[in-house]
Design a protein around this motif. Sequence first.
Motif, PDB file in Angstrom:
ATOM      1  N   VAL A 146       0.833  -1.209   0.000  1.00 54.87           N
ATOM      2  CA  VAL A 146       0.000   0.000   0.000  1.00 54.87           C
ATOM      3  C   VAL A 146       0.867   1.259   0.000  1.00 54.87           C
ATOM      4  CG1 VAL A 146      -1.664   1.333   1.343  1.00 54.87           C
ATOM      5  CG2 VAL A 146      -1.960  -1.144   1.098  1.00 54.87           C
ATOM      6  N   LEU A 147       1.892   1.290   0.868  1.00 56.24           N
ATOM      7  CA  LEU A 147       2.771   2.457   0.939  1.00 56.24           C
ATOM      8  C   LEU A 147       3.549   2.651  -0.354  1.00 56.24           C
ATOM      9  CD1 LEU A 147       4.133   2.142   4.594  1.00 56.24           C
ATOM     10  CD2 LEU A 147       2.396   3.713   3.729  1.00 56.24           C
ATOM     11  N   THR A 148       3.950   1.572  -0.993  1.00 68.15           N
ATOM     12  CA  THR A 148       4.679   1.672  -2.258  1.00 68.15           C
ATOM     13  C   THR A 148       3.806   2.297  -3.336  1.00 68.15           C
ATOM     14  OG1 THR A 148       6.038  -0.266  -1.730  1.00 68.15           O
ATOM     15  CG2 THR A 148       5.889   0.380  -4.048  1.00 68.15           C
ATOM     16  N   TRP A 149       2.545   1.865  -3.428  1.00 70.62           N
ATOM     17  CA  TRP A 149       1.637   2.456  -4.412  1.00 70.62           C
ATOM     18  C   TRP A 149       1.362   3.931  -4.108  1.00 70.62           C
ATOM     19  CZ3 TRP A 149       0.550   0.799  -9.031  1.00 70.62           C
ATOM     20  CH2 TRP A 149       0.637  -0.558  -9.317  1.00 70.62           C
ATOM     21  N   LEU A 150       1.231   4.266  -2.847  1.00 74.53           N
ATOM     22  CA  LEU A 150       0.985   5.664  -2.484  1.00 74.53           C
ATOM     23  C   LEU A 150       2.168   6.556  -2.840  1.00 74.53           C
ATOM     24  CD1 LEU A 150      -0.808   5.301   0.976  1.00 74.53           C
ATOM     25  CD2 LEU A 150      -1.820   5.987  -1.201  1.00 74.53           C
ATOM     26  N   THR A 151       3.384   6.071  -2.576  1.00 74.80           N
ATOM     27  CA  THR A 151       4.564   6.871  -2.911  1.00 74.80           C
ATOM     28  C   THR A 151       4.721   7.017  -4.423  1.00 74.80           C
ATOM     29  OG1 THR A 151       5.935   4.880  -2.721  1.00 74.80           O
ATOM     30  CG2 THR A 151       5.790   6.317  -0.796  1.00 74.80           C
ATOM     31  N   LEU A 152       4.405   5.965  -5.172  1.00 72.28           N
ATOM     32  CA  LEU A 152       4.454   6.070  -6.635  1.00 72.28           C
ATOM     33  C   LEU A 152       3.435   7.087  -7.139  1.00 72.28           C
ATOM     34  CD1 LEU A 152       4.885   2.333  -7.709  1.00 72.28           C
ATOM     35  CD2 LEU A 152       6.570   4.162  -7.919  1.00 72.28           C
ATOM     36  N   ALA A 153       2.250   7.060  -6.562  1.00 75.54           N
ATOM     37  CA  ALA A 153       1.223   8.028  -6.957  1.00 75.54           C
ATOM     38  C   ALA A 153       1.651   9.447  -6.603  1.00 75.54           C
ATOM     39  CB  ALA A 153      -0.106   7.688  -6.283  1.00 75.54           C
ATOM     40  N   GLY A 154       2.270   9.604  -5.431  1.00 70.41           N
ATOM     41  CA  GLY A 154       2.746  10.924  -5.033  1.00 70.41           C
ATOM     42  C   GLY A 154       3.841  11.444  -5.935  1.00 70.41           C
ATOM     43  N   SER A 155       4.729  10.568  -6.370  1.00 73.14           N
ATOM     44  CA  SER A 155       5.818  10.992  -7.260  1.00 73.14           C
ATOM     45  C   SER A 155       5.296  11.420  -8.628  1.00 73.14           C
ATOM     46  CB  SER A 155       6.827   9.854  -7.437  1.00 73.14           C
ATOM     47  OG  SER A 155       7.396   9.484  -6.199  1.00 73.14           O
ATOM     48  N   ALA A 156       4.196  10.817  -9.073  1.00 76.90           N
ATOM     49  CA  ALA A 156       3.678  11.088 -10.413  1.00 76.90           C
ATOM     50  C   ALA A 156       2.668  12.225 -10.457  1.00 76.90           C
ATOM     51  CB  ALA A 156       3.031   9.817 -10.975  1.00 76.90           C
ATOM     52  N   THR A 157       2.255  12.745  -9.316  1.00 79.68           N
ATOM     53  CA  THR A 157       1.218  13.773  -9.283  1.00 79.68           C
ATOM     54  C   THR A 157       1.851  15.166  -9.190  1.00 79.68           C
ATOM     55  OG1 THR A 157      -0.214  12.228  -8.092  1.00 79.68           O
ATOM     56  CG2 THR A 157      -0.869  14.548  -8.119  1.00 79.68           C
ATOM     57  N   PRO A 158       1.504  16.088 -10.091  1.00 80.43           N
ATOM     58  CA  PRO A 158       2.035  17.454 -10.000  1.00 80.43           C
ATOM     59  C   PRO A 158       1.529  18.163  -8.749  1.00 80.43           C
ATOM     60  CG  PRO A 158       1.116  17.013 -12.176  1.00 80.43           C
ATOM     61  CD  PRO A 158       0.685  15.888 -11.285  1.00 80.43           C
ATOM     62  N   VAL A 159       2.321  19.110  -8.260  1.00 83.11           N
ATOM     63  CA  VAL A 159       1.975  19.780  -7.016  1.00 83.11           C
ATOM     64  C   VAL A 159       0.708  20.605  -7.166  1.00 83.11           C
ATOM     65  CG1 VAL A 159       3.419  21.797  -7.509  1.00 83.11           C
ATOM     66  CG2 VAL A 159       2.907  21.198  -5.139  1.00 83.11           C
ATOM     67  N   PHE A 160       0.458  21.160  -8.370  1.00 80.72           N
ATOM     68  CA  PHE A 160      -0.743  21.992  -8.518  1.00 80.72           C
ATOM     69  C   PHE A 160      -2.014  21.144  -8.482  1.00 80.72           C
ATOM     70  CE2 PHE A 160       0.522  21.011 -12.877  1.00 80.72           C
ATOM     71  CZ  PHE A 160      -0.666  20.633 -13.459  1.00 80.72           C
ATOM     72  N   VAL A 161      -1.910  19.866  -8.872  1.00 84.98           N
ATOM     73  CA  VAL A 161      -3.086  18.987  -8.798  1.00 84.98           C
ATOM     74  C   VAL A 161      -3.429  18.717  -7.337  1.00 84.98           C
ATOM     75  CG1 VAL A 161      -3.973  16.694  -9.327  1.00 84.98           C
ATOM     76  CG2 VAL A 161      -2.632  17.941 -11.032  1.00 84.98           C
ATOM     77  N   ILE A 162      -2.409  18.368  -6.542  1.00 88.31           N
ATOM     78  CA  ILE A 162      -2.639  18.148  -5.109  1.00 88.31           C
ATOM     79  C   ILE A 162      -3.166  19.421  -4.455  1.00 88.31           C
ATOM     80  CG2 ILE A 162      -1.518  17.654  -2.914  1.00 88.31           C
ATOM     81  CD1 ILE A 162      -1.797  15.202  -4.567  1.00 88.31           C
ATOM     82  N   GLY A 163      -2.581  20.557  -4.813  1.00 89.55           N
ATOM     83  CA  GLY A 163      -3.025  21.822  -4.229  1.00 89.55           C
ATOM     84  C   GLY A 163      -4.473  22.134  -4.548  1.00 89.55           C
ATOM     85  N   LEU A 164      -4.857  21.969  -5.807  1.00 87.66           N
ATOM     86  CA  LEU A 164      -6.247  22.225  -6.197  1.00 87.66           C
ATOM     87  C   LEU A 164      -7.214  21.285  -5.490  1.00 87.66           C
ATOM     88  CD1 LEU A 164      -5.903  22.888 -10.037  1.00 87.66           C
ATOM     89  CD2 LEU A 164      -6.582  24.534  -8.277  1.00 87.66           C
ATOM     90  N   LEU A 165      -6.851  20.016  -5.384  1.00 87.36           N
ATOM     91  CA  LEU A 165      -7.719  19.065  -4.691  1.00 87.36           C
ATOM     92  C   LEU A 165      -7.884  19.441  -3.218  1.00 87.36           C
ATOM     93  CD1 LEU A 165      -6.522  15.658  -6.210  1.00 87.36           C
ATOM     94  CD2 LEU A 165      -8.650  16.894  -6.682  1.00 87.36           C
ATOM     95  N   LEU A 166      -6.810  19.862  -2.580  1.00 84.80           N
ATOM     96  CA  LEU A 166      -6.896  20.268  -1.177  1.00 84.80           C
ATOM     97  C   LEU A 166      -7.769  21.508  -1.003  1.00 84.80           C
ATOM     98  CD1 LEU A 166      -3.200  19.739   0.008  1.00 84.80           C
ATOM     99  CD2 LEU A 166      -5.186  18.330   0.543  1.00 84.80           C
ATOM    100  N   ILE A 167      -7.644  22.470  -1.923  1.00 86.55           N
ATOM    101  CA  ILE A 167      -8.470  23.678  -1.845  1.00 86.55           C
ATOM    102  C   ILE A 167      -9.940  23.342  -2.038  1.00 86.55           C
ATOM    103  CG2 ILE A 167      -8.995  25.865  -2.990  1.00 86.55           C
ATOM    104  CD1 ILE A 167      -6.024  26.154  -3.614  1.00 86.55           C
ATOM    105  N   ILE A 168     -10.228  22.510  -3.047  1.00 87.67           N
ATOM    106  CA  ILE A 168     -11.629  22.137  -3.305  1.00 87.67           C
ATOM    107  C   ILE A 168     -12.210  21.371  -2.128  1.00 87.67           C
ATOM    108  CG2 ILE A 168     -13.104  20.715  -4.772  1.00 87.67           C
ATOM    109  CD1 ILE A 168     -11.226  21.395  -7.106  1.00 87.67           C
TER     110      ILE A 168
END
Length: 329
Positions: A146-168
Amino acid sequence: MTGFLLRRLGGAVLVLLALTVVLYAVFYVAPGDVAQIACGPRCSPAQVAQVTEQLRLDDPVYVQYAHFLQGIVAGRDFSTGTGAEHCAMPCLGVSYQSDQQVTQLILAKLPVTGSLVIGAFAGWLVLGVGTGVLSAWRRGRLTERVLTWLTLAGSATPVFVIGLLLIILFCSTLQWLPAPSYVPFTEDPEQWAWGLLLPWTSLALIESAKYARLTRSAMLETLAEDHVRTFRAYGVGERAVIGRHALRGAVAPVIALSALDFGTMFGGAVLTESLFGIPGIGRELVHAVKVVDLPVVVGMVLVTGFFVVLANAVADLLYALADRRVALS
């Protein structure tokens, strides 16, 4: 140890000196007519000639660089047409757009970016190293997968996508947090923390992914070494093996990466500052590039380079404290 520190200090000074040479050559020599850039496209030849005289651009290139270097180490005077303005050390020039000293402009933005970087740095270090240690400890189990998949997803996700999701999610849907904004710590510490919570979180989530993968890899390598197997054969508990021995052996690559990231983040958090409306160094650097404000661009790149060199010097010191063999090499 004293000799080690002196060698590292001398190396840092040489790197910064080389950086000033490269920056001056790229931004002041290569572009061509700096006076035209400083004056603007609508200036007459007489106005361009006046700017050339004020900036002393008719001097040889090596003399201009000497004046630039003199401003950094001792300060210098700038002609204003009707008089002279003194720029105290470290003088990085005067903005073409606002006529403000670049050093003062950077000092005004530095606490903003520093607040963002320091908070995010602590977050991604704790989250990344903790995740990597847990993943190595639970190797071959569901937790690791589970942690390996999460870290892979985190590495592949741009920071603005995470930021927008957190704001929404937290500002619009759940309305748990106010819209992100920067409030100086000296004015309201509580609002300062709440305003930076989402930027800290988005940066920490993205950056922690590579720290988790790096820590996991280093931990697995250390756990396979002979001395760790010896500790286990003598009945040392697994937590002691992980915490006292394996983690200490795996910390070296984490120190190296964190030093580089911490330094570059002072000029590299452009997307985060733009997305959350944080008036920091990265956002100001983008504006300076758009309007071709060369002194501001050079000054901010030089400051970013300074923080990279400083962070790596601190990393070298931590290496030496963790392993005396480094100081003797």
